[in-house]
Write a protein that holds these residues in place. Structure first.
Motif, PDB file in Angstrom:
ATOM      1  N   LEU A 229       2.952  -3.914  -6.476  1.00  0.00           N
ATOM      2  CA  LEU A 229       3.695  -3.278  -5.398  1.00  0.00           C
ATOM      3  C   LEU A 229       2.768  -2.495  -4.481  1.00  0.00           C
ATOM      4  N   MET A 230       1.756  -1.844  -5.049  1.00  0.00           N
ATOM      5  CA  MET A 230       0.815  -1.137  -4.201  1.00  0.00           C
ATOM      6  C   MET A 230       0.019  -2.106  -3.324  1.00  0.00           C
ATOM      7  N   ASP A 231      -0.316  -3.259  -3.868  1.00  0.00           N
ATOM      8  CA  ASP A 231      -0.982  -4.276  -3.045  1.00  0.00           C
ATOM      9  C   ASP A 231      -0.064  -4.731  -1.914  1.00  0.00           C
ATOM     10  N   ALA A 232       1.201  -4.966  -2.239  1.00  0.00           N
ATOM     11  CA  ALA A 232       2.157  -5.402  -1.216  1.00  0.00           C
ATOM     12  C   ALA A 232       2.365  -4.331  -0.157  1.00  0.00           C
ATOM     13  N   ALA A 233       2.335  -3.070  -0.573  1.00  0.00           N
ATOM     14  CA  ALA A 233       2.550  -1.963   0.358  1.00  0.00           C
ATOM     15  C   ALA A 233       1.473  -1.912   1.427  1.00  0.00           C
ATOM     16  N   ARG A 234       0.304  -2.423   1.135  1.00  0.00           N
ATOM     17  CA  ARG A 234      -0.771  -2.430   2.135  1.00  0.00           C
ATOM     18  C   ARG A 234      -0.418  -3.303   3.326  1.00  0.00           C
ATOM     19  N   SER A 235       0.470  -4.261   3.127  1.00  0.00           N
ATOM     20  CA  SER A 235       0.921  -5.123   4.226  1.00  0.00           C
ATOM     21  C   SER A 235       2.247  -4.671   4.802  1.00  0.00           C
ATOM     22  N   GLY A 236       2.802  -3.604   4.281  1.00  0.00           N
ATOM     23  CA  GLY A 236       4.083  -3.100   4.763  1.00  0.00           C
ATOM     24  C   GLY A 236       5.111  -3.046   3.655  1.00  0.00           C
ATOM     25  N   LEU A 237       6.088  -2.189   3.795  1.00  0.00           N
ATOM     26  CA  LEU A 237       7.092  -1.958   2.752  1.00  0.00           C
ATOM     27  C   LEU A 237       8.408  -2.684   3.009  1.00  0.00           C
ATOM     28  N   SER A 238       8.568  -3.255   4.195  1.00  0.00           N
ATOM     29  CA  SER A 238       9.817  -3.959   4.492  1.00  0.00           C
ATOM     30  C   SER A 238      10.004  -5.184   3.601  1.00  0.00           C
ATOM     31  N   GLY A 239       8.905  -5.889   3.321  1.00  0.00           N
ATOM     32  CA  GLY A 239       9.000  -7.075   2.476  1.00  0.00           C
ATOM     33  C   GLY A 239       9.481  -6.768   1.070  1.00  0.00           C
ATOM     34  N   PRO A 240       8.865  -5.808   0.369  1.00  0.00           N
ATOM     35  CA  PRO A 240       9.360  -5.442  -0.956  1.00  0.00           C
ATOM     36  C   PRO A 240      10.797  -4.937  -0.943  1.00  0.00           C
ATOM     37  N   LEU A 241      11.186  -4.202   0.102  1.00  0.00           N
ATOM     38  CA  LEU A 241      12.570  -3.737   0.187  1.00  0.00           C
ATOM     39  C   LEU A 241      13.522  -4.917   0.274  1.00  0.00           C
ATOM     40  N   GLU A 242      13.213  -5.891   1.104  1.00  0.00           N
ATOM     41  CA  GLU A 242      14.078  -7.060   1.237  1.00  0.00           C
ATOM     42  C   GLU A 242      14.112  -7.866  -0.056  1.00  0.00           C
ATOM     43  N   ALA A 243      12.995  -7.921  -0.770  1.00  0.00           N
ATOM     44  CA  ALA A 243      12.962  -8.666  -2.035  1.00  0.00           C
ATOM     45  C   ALA A 243      13.913  -8.060  -3.058  1.00  0.00           C
ATOM     46  N   LEU A 244      13.933  -6.728  -3.169  1.00  0.00           N
ATOM     47  CA  LEU A 244      14.826  -6.121  -4.160  1.00  0.00           C
ATOM     48  C   LEU A 244      16.280  -6.224  -3.706  1.00  0.00           C
ATOM     49  N   ARG A 245      16.532  -6.142  -2.388  1.00  0.00           N
ATOM     50  CA  ARG A 245      17.908  -6.301  -1.900  1.00  0.00           C
ATOM     51  C   ARG A 245      18.419  -7.727  -2.161  1.00  0.00           C
ATOM     52  N   ALA A 246      17.533  -8.711  -2.090  1.00  0.00           N
ATOM     53  CA  ALA A 246      17.936 -10.083  -2.382  1.00  0.00           C
ATOM     54  C   ALA A 246      18.392 -10.228  -3.827  1.00  0.00           C
ATOM     55  N   VAL A 247      17.690  -9.584  -4.734  1.00  0.00           N
ATOM     56  CA  VAL A 247      18.097  -9.612  -6.142  1.00  0.00           C
ATOM     57  C   VAL A 247      19.477  -8.995  -6.305  1.00  0.00           C
ATOM     58  N   GLU A 248      19.723  -7.887  -5.647  1.00  0.00           N
ATOM     59  CA  GLU A 248      20.998  -7.190  -5.773  1.00  0.00           C
ATOM     60  C   GLU A 248      22.138  -7.992  -5.149  1.00  0.00           C
ATOM     61  N   ARG A 249      21.865  -8.660  -4.029  1.00  0.00           N
ATOM     62  CA  ARG A 249      22.903  -9.499  -3.415  1.00  0.00           C
ATOM     63  C   ARG A 249      23.277 -10.660  -4.323  1.00  0.00           C
ATOM     64  N   ASP A 250      22.316 -11.164  -5.079  1.00  0.00           N
ATOM     65  CA  ASP A 250      22.583 -12.279  -5.984  1.00  0.00           C
ATOM     66  C   ASP A 250      23.288 -11.850  -7.261  1.00  0.00           C
ATOM     67  N   ASP A 251      23.432 -10.555  -7.474  1.00  0.00           N
ATOM     68  CA  ASP A 251      24.101 -10.020  -8.669  1.00  0.00           C
ATOM     69  C   ASP A 251      25.118  -8.959  -8.234  1.00  0.00           C
ATOM     70  N   PRO A 252      26.114  -9.339  -7.434  1.00  0.00           N
ATOM     71  CA  PRO A 252      27.019  -8.341  -6.845  1.00  0.00           C
ATOM     72  C   PRO A 252      27.875  -7.608  -7.862  1.00  0.00           C
ATOM     73  N   ASP A 253      28.116  -8.219  -9.020  1.00  0.00           N
ATOM     74  CA  ASP A 253      28.958  -7.573 -10.035  1.00  0.00           C
ATOM     75  C   ASP A 253      28.156  -6.766 -11.049  1.00  0.00           C
ATOM     76  N   CYS A 254      26.865  -6.636 -10.817  1.00  0.00           N
ATOM     77  CA  CYS A 254      26.003  -5.799 -11.669  1.00  0.00           C
ATOM     78  C   CYS A 254      26.020  -6.239 -13.130  1.00  0.00           C
ATOM     79  N   VAL A 255      26.069  -7.543 -13.348  1.00  0.00           N
ATOM     80  CA  VAL A 255      26.139  -8.086 -14.704  1.00  0.00           C
ATOM     81  C   VAL A 255      24.754  -8.479 -15.219  1.00  0.00           C
ATOM     82  N   ARG A 256      24.005  -9.208 -14.400  1.00  0.00           N
ATOM     83  CA  ARG A 256      22.671  -9.623 -14.840  1.00  0.00           C
ATOM     84  C   ARG A 256      21.757  -8.418 -15.001  1.00  0.00           C
ATOM     85  N   TYR A 257      21.824  -7.502 -14.044  1.00  0.00           N
ATOM     86  CA  TYR A 257      21.047  -6.264 -14.095  1.00  0.00           C
ATOM     87  C   TYR A 257      22.029  -5.093 -14.126  1.00  0.00           C
TER      88      TYR A 257
END
Length: 317
Positions: A229-257
């Motif tokens: 994550l620190m390596d990714a942050a060197r290129s900007g934080l928007s990408g990691p934010l979108e990556a975690l939001r994608a995981v959450e959108r794919d698990d809307p009922d909070c069952v997998r996570y």
């Protein structure tokens, strides 16, 4: 002095207040995660009581950041200030403890040869220097307990039912009590149980401050490890934010996570300490005004509420 390399803060879902915050003042950097309210009605003016607390804490940090000697002292002053404001500004007294706004807070002070840290709650700090990467903040036991409770209460995908709310209120009622957990709140002494650490550094270091909503990318979803994550942050934080939001959108009922809401407020602050000065040399320094230019060294920087793409890659969301 600290270089702010990037910062991003976003609400857990559109239309809801963002109750996180982050910033720097002098040799200090911090992240705050206000706990979503559980009351029937707010006690304070503003989008939410948790956002009020986050804003009040940031205001106090900036008021005292150039005159205190440690992160713990800064937190203690902030608690005193917010306790006074809470008493003056609330519409009524809380009827139960779960109505008192609370927040997880992590503050670090960068001085010559070490980083001093004070924290309560589940925010995280990743430090990288010549010795590698170290993590501070929260406890593995606390995170595991929250996940297990979420698994039991949310496992059927029914959302925040009255049963879930009652369960959360019972836990919140124990905050800052002998049988409960310590957390920052606008009440006397709530900072006194903060965990404090000293991390020795040799030369410049990079630091990534995360609210638990962003730390979920590491601790819950396994998208990164700390170094990744620190390596990714060197290129900007928007990408990691979108990556975690994608995981959450794919698990809307909070069952997998298992978690108590689909998406949590997520905040990251990425700073570098280069030519840091001894703590004694910081006394009396004038605090600069917070701004949005993360490409220059500054003495003050803050973000609270809303959705702020103050990111090193210059991209909005």
């Amino acid at each position: 002095m600290l270089d702010v390399l990037g910062s991003v803060t976003a609400p857990g879902r559109e239309g809801r207040p963002n109750e996180d915050g982050c910033g720097t003042v002098g040799p200090f950097a911090f992240v705050i995660d206000g706990a979503t309210g559980l009351g029937h009605e707010p006690l304070l003016d503003g989008p939410s009581d948790a956002q009020w607390l986050t804003s009040a804490l940031i205001a106090s940090f900036h008021a005292h950041g150039d005159r205190v000697d440690s992160p713990l002292e800064l937190m203690q002053w902030a608690v005193r200030d917010t306790e006074l404001r809470f008493t003056q500004e609330r519409r009524r007294s809380p009827q139960e403890r779960y109505e008192i706004p609370t927040a997880a807070v992590l503050v670090a002070q960068f001085t010559d040869g070490h980083v001093d840290i004070a924290e309560l709650g589940d925010c995280a700090l990743y430090l990288r220097d010549g010795a590698g990467i170290s993590r501070y903040g929260g406890t593995a036991r606390g995170r595991a307990l929250e996940q297990e409770n979420a698994r039991k209460m949310m496992g059927r995908g029914g959302g925040r039912s009255p049963e879930v709310v009652a369960f959360l209120r019972a836990i919140r009622n124990k905050a800052n009590t002998p049988k409960g957990y310590p957390i920052i709140a606008p009440e006397a002494g709530s900072a006194d149980r903060a965990r404090v650490f000293r991390h020795a550094i040799n030369g410049p270091c990079e630091a990534l401050f995360l609210s638990d909503g962003f730390d979920a990318a590491i601790e819950d979803y396994g998208l990164y490890d700390g170094e990744g994550l620190m390596d990714a942050a060197r290129s900007g934080l928007s990408g990691p934010l979108e990556a975690l939001r994608a995981v959450e959108r794919d698990d809307p009922d909070c069952v997998r996570y298992p978690r108590f809401k689909q998406g949590d407020d997520a905040t990251a602050l990425y700073v570098r300490s280069g030519a840091v000065q001894p703590a004694s040399a910081m006394d009396g320094r004038e605090t600069g005004k917070a701004d949005h230019d993360t490409t220059t060294t500054r003495s003050a920087h803050a973000a609270v509420g809303g959705s702020h793409p103050w990111d090193g890659d210059g991209k909005g969301r």
